[in-house]
Design an enzyme around this catalytic site. Sequence first.
Site, PDB file in Angstrom:
ATOM      1  N   HIS A  76      42.020 -64.262  30.160  1.00 38.44           N
ATOM      2  CA  HIS A  76      41.604 -63.736  28.857  1.00 38.44           C
ATOM      3  C   HIS A  76      41.084 -64.877  27.992  1.00 38.44           C
ATOM      4  O   HIS A  76      41.633 -65.979  28.027  1.00 38.44           O
ATOM      5  CB  HIS A  76      42.801 -63.070  28.177  1.00 38.44           C
ATOM      6  CG  HIS A  76      42.457 -62.300  26.941  1.00 38.44           C
ATOM      7  ND1 HIS A  76      42.191 -62.912  25.730  1.00 38.44           N
ATOM      8  CD2 HIS A  76      42.344 -60.963  26.722  1.00 38.44           C
ATOM      9  CE1 HIS A  76      41.926 -61.980  24.825  1.00 38.44           C
ATOM     10  NE2 HIS A  76      42.008 -60.790  25.402  1.00 38.44           N
ATOM     11  N   ASP A  99      40.420 -51.783  23.491  1.00 41.87           N
ATOM     12  CA  ASP A  99      41.335 -52.789  22.965  1.00 41.87           C
ATOM     13  C   ASP A  99      41.485 -52.612  21.465  1.00 41.87           C
ATOM     14  O   ASP A  99      40.501 -52.410  20.752  1.00 41.87           O
ATOM     15  CB  ASP A  99      40.803 -54.180  23.290  1.00 41.87           C
ATOM     16  CG  ASP A  99      41.853 -55.255  23.136  1.00 41.87           C
ATOM     17  OD1 ASP A  99      43.044 -54.914  23.031  1.00 41.87           O
ATOM     18  OD2 ASP A  99      41.476 -56.439  23.127  1.00 41.87           O
TER      19      ASP A  99
END
Length: 398
Positions: free
Chosen positions: A233, A354
């Site tokens: 990430h 998200d």
Amino acid sequence: MRHTWRWFGPIDRVSVGDAAQAGAHGIVTALHHIPTGDVWPVEEITRRQEQVRAGGLEWEVVESVPVSESIKTQTGPWREHIANWQKTLRRLSAAGIRTVCYNFMPVLDWTRTDLRWTARHGAKAMRFDRIDFAAFDLHLLQRPSALEDYDATTREEAERRFRDMTEERRAALSRNIGAGLPGSADGYSLQQLTEHLETYAGIDRERLQRHFVDFLAEVTPVAEQVGINICAHPDDPPWALLGLPRILSSAEDYAFMLGEVDSPANGVTFCTGSLGARAANDLRAMVRQLAPRIHFIHLRNVRREELQTPCSFYEDEHLEGDTDMVAVVAELLAEEKRRRAGSRADHQIPMRPDHGQEILDDLTRGAQPGYPAIGRLKGLAELRGIERALSHATYGLG
């Protein structure tokens, strides 16, 4: 894309059943209660799978298997922690899981100054305020070298902002910035944060990159052997904070990582929100560049409030903000089409909506900050609409 939904386990105010009703195909979760650095017990992995299945879905993506500070700094039991990470990968593979997300951010996994800032129409959103952060660093944390990291104008604005803050706001700012990884019980007091920062003395960007490559060199062969895609990430936000280096903030950073450990199993969690906070990042071009190694997708949008980097920004609605979400999704669908043509087993990339603004009944539910039920349902519906329209009109995917 494979539509997934982040679930924080039994503590989550949003259930797996809620995710299924929102249209999710699968669940993204982790064993947040297992101490960082430990091996994940088989029985705990099985228990979490059963909890997800009870809600009608399957556990498809792990987010995250945390990388310990010992690994990042190569101190203490860091070799043992890498061995435990490898064992956890093997156990997850045996349970049928094929995608594992992680990050390599030092000390703070993500940073916001506000977890429930009031946005348009009364919705609540997460926000990073550049001046509030500087006020925290200079006047609450009182980091010894902080003065060197801010220009005179920022220091003056931060001093005024701090002077005008109530004690309640100062306490909230410390809590928000010191918050741990979402879903975990971790979090730092000012003293604890100072102590953690001290462990990075002498670790600059180049050294942290070397430690990252050392970690990847150890875990990637295991991931490849057991059929798991690991995906890093990006930094959130994508710039240095509190004197700590950041090493996954740009296309160049990812190119370095992928080039140093060149394996199909070593890949990217492409987060449009994290990368989109940096104005220099061309997200459509980045998808095109990184496409074959994108193993997991976070789709969210941020609104940058300033042109410079670092900047203030907030979590906008999924189709608003500074990212052209239609263009990004089009590139991702093009990559999926290429994968199908090449008969790749991972041709369908898992994606999750998200974050999300708290709207309607979210405002009283009290879910994890950034992870409301209705705000994410709205985001997933919008993203699914983009995908369906592009699939029919542009690619004829049907």
